[in-house]
Design a protein around this motif. Structure first.
Motif, mmCIF file in Angstrom:
data_model
loop_
_atom_site.group_PDB
_atom_site.id
_atom_site.type_symbol
_atom_site.label_atom_id
_atom_site.label_comp_id
_atom_site.label_asym_id
_atom_site.label_seq_id
_atom_site.Cartn_x
_atom_site.Cartn_y
_atom_site.Cartn_z
ATOM 1 N N ASN A 75 0.824 -1.206 0.000
ATOM 2 C CA ASN A 75 0.000 0.000 0.000
ATOM 3 C C ASN A 75 0.863 1.264 0.000
ATOM 4 O O ASN A 75 2.056 1.235 0.317
ATOM 5 N N GLY A 76 0.224 2.373 -0.360
ATOM 6 C CA GLY A 76 0.866 3.675 -0.257
ATOM 7 C C GLY A 76 1.762 4.045 -1.415
ATOM 8 O O GLY A 76 2.661 4.873 -1.247
ATOM 9 N N PHE A 77 1.554 3.451 -2.598
ATOM 10 C CA PHE A 77 2.406 3.793 -3.739
ATOM 11 C C PHE A 77 2.085 5.199 -4.235
ATOM 12 O O PHE A 77 0.924 5.562 -4.426
ATOM 13 N N LYS A 78 3.139 5.997 -4.451
ATOM 14 C CA LYS A 78 2.949 7.366 -4.931
ATOM 15 C C LYS A 78 4.236 7.861 -5.572
ATOM 16 O O LYS A 78 5.330 7.667 -5.031
ATOM 17 N N PHE A 79 4.107 8.479 -6.764
ATOM 18 C CA PHE A 79 5.265 9.096 -7.404
ATOM 19 C C PHE A 79 5.596 10.405 -6.692
ATOM 20 O O PHE A 79 4.702 11.165 -6.317
ATOM 21 N N GLU A 80 6.897 10.667 -6.528
ATOM 22 C CA GLU A 80 7.325 11.926 -5.937
ATOM 23 C C GLU A 80 8.037 12.829 -6.947
ATOM 24 O O GLU A 80 7.783 14.013 -7.019
ATOM 25 N N ARG A 81 8.959 12.269 -7.707
ATOM 26 C CA ARG A 81 9.683 13.040 -8.712
ATOM 27 C C ARG A 81 9.648 12.278 -10.026
ATOM 28 O O ARG A 81 9.874 11.071 -10.057
ATOM 29 N N MET A 82 9.391 12.990 -11.120
ATOM 30 C CA MET A 82 9.279 12.347 -12.433
ATOM 31 C C MET A 82 10.033 13.178 -13.460
ATOM 32 O O MET A 82 9.535 14.195 -13.943
ATOM 33 N N ILE A 83 11.234 12.743 -13.776
ATOM 34 C CA ILE A 83 12.059 13.395 -14.793
ATOM 35 C C ILE A 83 12.455 12.336 -15.818
ATOM 36 O O ILE A 83 13.131 11.352 -15.468
#
Length: 386
Positions: A150-158
């Motif tokens: 649980n708790g998957f989340k993108f923080e930085r996307m380059i």
């Protein structure tokens, strides 16, 4: 002369050891504690009268993990080198893996298209980030929740500066309706992306992301007003091959079991967006309803009858040696997938399984059948692919 020789030999061995040959104090301490931990582990196993498997098992898993990671890293580095090189260099350096246009005369080179992609890639970066955040992230989080992650989340996307490359382009001129243009693009991305995420309160990252697949672009309907094309349908004919490297705290989870789950979830979400029968619609004219681009009528239905398999590998291990397998099959047509029941202890299983697949494109779409051995509590072993 003899005395001179003896003096020479004596002086040779009397030379002081240079400072470069002295070992660093921290290295000595590290080696000391490493030896102590190894001896302590052996002593603990003997003192507690545990099975030797508790000692050998982690060593074997560690060696297998290192070998698996080395192979994946070599493959990713090879693909990245091809992505930043010119097509001429790729052809000369990799004669065993030439672009599609070398083997198929109806597939044309597309270096001009690669130059265009390189020019527009910074703008594509913004669109791809919004796509990852708005569509891929919630879907992957929901899929991972099924595995109690649980708790998957993108923080930085380059996505970096290396643009995707096109290995070849094929434009169809037969078996088409008069109001459409169909083009297949062999697309390959091996960029220098930097993506960070959070999963189970563990911060990690994805680097060396690679995607390879055949992308179909359908331009329809053709109209009499500018821009002459009512809209575009962009999709993968079959599930693309996706590979990546986990970094940061998630590096400890970069093992065949966990990384395969994450990779499978990402492939599933990409399939939901743009693998047949799902399409990414791009509307170019207000005269064309969006529903016509997003949900066109299927061209037909493929009825599949999987009867049996014979002489499969024996994957299960028993006290007397190799046992049998518990095989099941997964049938894939684009994003559509079916799974048969597993049959216990049988290398000649008979499923007699029926399913029906919607066929959206009769050109280029393929049927794939994978066989697995069912293992309770472990990853299922692959038996074959057709």
């Amino acid at each position: 002369m003899a005395s001179n020789n003896n003096m020479a030999v004596t002086s040779k061995f009397a030379l002081p050891v240079s400072s470069e040959d002295n070992m660093d104090v921290l290295a000595i301490i590290y080696r000391f504690f490493k030896k102590v931990s190894i001896v302590g582990a052996v002593y603990l196993v003997g003192y507690m009268q545990w099975s030797v498997a508790w000692l050998i098992g982690p060593v074997i898993l560690s060696v297998m993990r290192d070998q698996w990671r080395k192979e994946n890293e070599y493959r990713r580095n090879l693909a990245k080198a091809a992505a930043v090189s010119s097509e001429k260099d790729v052809v000369l350096a990799r004669l065993d893996d030439l672009p599609a246009w070398v083997f198929f005369p109806d597939i044309e080179r597309a270096e001009w298209l690669n130059r265009i992609l390189l020019q527009v890639w910074p703008n594509v970066n913004h669109y791809a980030r919004s796509l990852l955040k708005d569509s891929i992230e919630p879907a992957v989080a929901e899929s991972l929740a099924n595995y109690k992650l649980n708790g998957f989340k993108f923080e930085r996307m380059i996505l970096g500066t290396i643009a995707p490359r096109v290995g070849g382009v094929k434009v169809y001129d037969k078996n088409l309706s008069r109001d459409e243009i169909i083009m297949d693009v062999d697309l390959f991305y091996a960029g220098d992306c930097d993506i960070s995420f959070v999963l189970q309160r563990i911060r990690g990252g994805i680097k060396d992301l690679q995607i390879h697949g055949m992308v179909r672009v359908v331009m329809k309907p053709l109209i009499t007003k500018m821009p002459l094309v009512g809209g575009l349908q962009v999709f993968f004919l079959n599930n693309p091959r996706i590979d990546f490297n986990l970094v940061g705290a998630a590096d400890v989870l970069d093992i065949p079991g966990f990384s395969d789950i994450l990779r499978r979830c990402i492939v599933e979400q990409v399939a939901r967006i743009m693998v047949l029968p799902n399409k990414l619609p791009i509307k170019l004219s207000d005269e064309i309803p969006t529903v016509d681009l997003r949900m066109p009528e299927p061209e037909g239905v493929l009825r599949i009858h999987l009867v049996e398999a014979q002489n499969l590998m024996k994957k299960d291990v028993s006290m007397l040696g190799k046992g049998k397998s518990d095989p099941y099959a997964i049938i894939t047509v684009g994003a559509q997938q079916w799974k048969t029941k597993h049959i216990d202890n049988d290398v000649n299983p008979r499923w007699n399984f029926w399913c029906e697949a919607r066929i959206m494109q009769t050109l280029g779409q393929s049927l794939e059948i994978e066989l697995f051995d069912k293992d309770e509590g472990n990853d299922d072993d692959k038996l074959g692919r057709r």
